[in-house]
Scaffold this active site. Structure first.
Site, PDB file in Angstrom:
ATOM      1  N   ASP A   1       0.850  -1.190   0.000  1.00  0.00           N
ATOM      2  CA  ASP A   1       0.000   0.000   0.000  1.00  0.00           C
ATOM      3  C   ASP A   1       0.888   1.243   0.000  1.00  0.00           C
ATOM      4  O   ASP A   1       1.914   1.302   0.686  1.00  0.00           O
ATOM      5  CB  ASP A   1      -0.910  -0.006   1.229  1.00  0.00           C
ATOM      6  N   ILE A   2       0.489   2.231  -0.773  1.00  0.00           N
ATOM      7  CA  ILE A   2       1.289   3.450  -0.909  1.00  0.00           C
ATOM      8  C   ILE A   2       1.265   4.291   0.367  1.00  0.00           C
ATOM      9  O   ILE A   2       2.150   5.115   0.594  1.00  0.00           O
ATOM     10  CB  ILE A   2       0.774   4.276  -2.120  1.00  0.00           C
TER      11      ILE A   2
ATOM     12  N   ASN B   1     -12.619  -3.407   2.842  1.00  0.00           N
ATOM     13  CA  ASN B   1     -13.562  -2.303   2.938  1.00  0.00           C
ATOM     14  C   ASN B   1     -14.532  -2.429   1.768  1.00  0.00           C
ATOM     15  O   ASN B   1     -14.104  -2.538   0.614  1.00  0.00           O
ATOM     16  CB  ASN B   1     -12.831  -0.962   2.883  1.00  0.00           C
TER      17      ASN B   1
ATOM     18  N   GLY C   1     -15.374   2.999   3.989  1.00  0.00           N
ATOM     19  CA  GLY C   1     -14.061   3.569   3.709  1.00  0.00           C
ATOM     20  C   GLY C   1     -13.431   3.100   2.423  1.00  0.00           C
ATOM     21  O   GLY C   1     -12.260   3.399   2.163  1.00  0.00           O
ATOM     22  N   GLN C   2     -14.181   2.363   1.594  1.00  0.00           N
ATOM     23  CA  GLN C   2     -13.601   1.939   0.316  1.00  0.00           C
ATOM     24  C   GLN C   2     -13.440   3.151  -0.593  1.00  0.00           C
ATOM     25  O   GLN C   2     -14.392   3.917  -0.800  1.00  0.00           O
ATOM     26  CB  GLN C   2     -14.476   0.884  -0.371  1.00  0.00           C
TER      27      GLN C   2
ATOM     28  N   HIS D   1     -10.090  -5.381  -3.112  1.00  0.00           N
ATOM     29  CA  HIS D   1      -8.748  -5.620  -2.594  1.00  0.00           C
ATOM     30  C   HIS D   1      -8.830  -6.023  -1.132  1.00  0.00           C
ATOM     31  O   HIS D   1      -9.645  -5.508  -0.378  1.00  0.00           O
ATOM     32  CB  HIS D   1      -7.860  -4.376  -2.739  1.00  0.00           C
TER      33      HIS D   1
ATOM     34  N   HIS E   1      -6.861  -5.803   2.257  1.00  0.00           N
ATOM     35  CA  HIS E   1      -5.743  -5.213   3.000  1.00  0.00           C
ATOM     36  C   HIS E   1      -5.180  -6.300   3.912  1.00  0.00           C
ATOM     37  O   HIS E   1      -5.923  -6.915   4.678  1.00  0.00           O
ATOM     38  CB  HIS E   1      -6.217  -4.062   3.888  1.00  0.00           C
TER      39      HIS E   1
HETATM   40  P1  5GP Z   1      -9.638   1.381   0.331  1.00  0.00           P
HETATM   41  O1  5GP Z   1      -9.723   2.749   0.969  1.00  0.00           O
HETATM   42  O2  5GP Z   1     -10.377   1.371  -0.979  1.00  0.00           O
HETATM   43  O3  5GP Z   1     -10.089   0.276   1.237  1.00  0.00           O
HETATM   44  O4  5GP Z   1      -8.117   1.094   0.065  1.00  0.00           O
HETATM   45  C1  5GP Z   1      -7.433   1.638  -1.009  1.00  0.00           C
HETATM   46  C2  5GP Z   1      -5.988   1.600  -0.645  1.00  0.00           C
HETATM   47  O5  5GP Z   1      -5.251   1.842  -1.830  1.00  0.00           O
HETATM   48  C3  5GP Z   1      -5.575   2.658   0.363  1.00  0.00           C
HETATM   49  O6  5GP Z   1      -5.033   2.039   1.510  1.00  0.00           O
HETATM   50  C4  5GP Z   1      -4.553   3.493  -0.388  1.00  0.00           C
HETATM   51  O7  5GP Z   1      -3.476   3.912   0.431  1.00  0.00           O
HETATM   52  C5  5GP Z   1      -4.104   2.554  -1.482  1.00  0.00           C
HETATM   53  N1  5GP Z   1      -3.644   3.231  -2.678  1.00  0.00           N
HETATM   54  C6  5GP Z   1      -4.230   4.303  -3.274  1.00  0.00           C
HETATM   55  N2  5GP Z   1      -3.547   4.637  -4.378  1.00  0.00           N
HETATM   56  C7  5GP Z   1      -2.494   3.775  -4.468  1.00  0.00           C
HETATM   57  C8  5GP Z   1      -1.425   3.632  -5.410  1.00  0.00           C
HETATM   58  O8  5GP Z   1      -1.304   4.362  -6.393  1.00  0.00           O
HETATM   59  N3  5GP Z   1      -0.537   2.637  -5.163  1.00  0.00           N
HETATM   60  C9  5GP Z   1      -0.653   1.810  -4.088  1.00  0.00           C
HETATM   61  N4  5GP Z   1       0.284   0.858  -3.946  1.00  0.00           N
HETATM   62  N5  5GP Z   1      -1.656   1.914  -3.200  1.00  0.00           N
HETATM   63  C10 5GP Z   1      -2.569   2.888  -3.380  1.00  0.00           C
END
Ligand code: 5GP
Ligand code: ZN
Length: 177
Positions: free
Chosen positions: A93-94, A150, A156-157, A163, A165
């Site tokens: 994760d970034i 999520n 929080g998605q 995906h 986590h």
């Molecule tokens: P969500 O909020 O949808 O459950 O999780 C999305 C995740 O994607 C977040 O934890 C966010 O930090 C990660 N993310 C967003 N953009 C990027 C990216 O460009 N590269 C990577 N590796 N992770 C990302």
């Protein structure tokens, strides 16, 4: 364009020889599986209930143009990959929320857990197995780790390509925030 791929390896009573199908007996039997809407859920199901072996038809989902994770799958956006299988990929994760924070995704686009679970339970299982493998490789499996899907904006998605986590390396609080 999505494809219909029959995995029955030619043993179906319908007489085809397996492989990619654009027409023919299998396509007819599974019914219409849209290849026009790239956000549509895939199909993976037994379609010949009386046959002795399993007959699975799977729609390969095309990348969604404006999807961040489809771009990571394609290599158009860089990511630090830590594991990969034919149908899944895991990358860091970034914006990590724990010492280990890896995202495990199917390469095919499904918007969320619900769509993946209802369309391709085998692929969901592959995501879960890869999450476990990542936890082992990261050294967090023994101590405990968290796997989070999520699902929906309220949860929080923010990226609507399903995906998992995989979080670990620190003690997790409960309930989650
Ligand atoms: P969500 O909020 O949808 O459950 O999780 C999305 C995740 O994607 C977040 O934890 C966010 O930090 C990660 N993310 C967003 N953009 C990027 C990216 O460009 N590269 C990577 N590796 N992770 C990302
Ligand atoms: Zn996607």
């Amino acid at each position: 364009m999505s494809r219909l791929v029959c995995l029955c390896l030619g043993v179906a009573p319908g007489g085809h020889t397996g492989g990619e199908l654009s027409a023919g007996p299998c396509t007819t039997k599974v019914g219409a599986t849209s290849s026009q809407d790239t956000t549509i859920s895939a199909v993976s199901r037994s379609w010949w209930p009386n046959a002795e072996s399993h007959h699975t038809v799977r729609a390969t989902i095309a990348p969604v143009a404006d999807c961040l994770f489809c771009k990571i799958v394609a290599g158009d956006i860089p990511a630090e990959r830590v594991a990969e299988s034919s149908r899944t990929v895991a990358f860091r994760d970034i914006n990590p929320q724990a010492p280990t924070h890896v995202l495990v995704i199917p390469k095919d686009h499904y918007p969320d857990l619900a769509s993946l679970a209802s369309s391709d339970a085998d692929l969901l299982a592959e995501v879960a197995v890869q999450a476990q493998q990542v936890a082992e490789a990261e050294g967090i499996a023994a101590g405990g780790y968290r796997v989070v899907f999520n699902t929906g904006a309220e949860a929080g998605q923010t990226v609507f390509h399903v995906h998992a986590h995989v979080l670990g390396g620190r003690r997790m609080a409960w309930p989650p925030g």
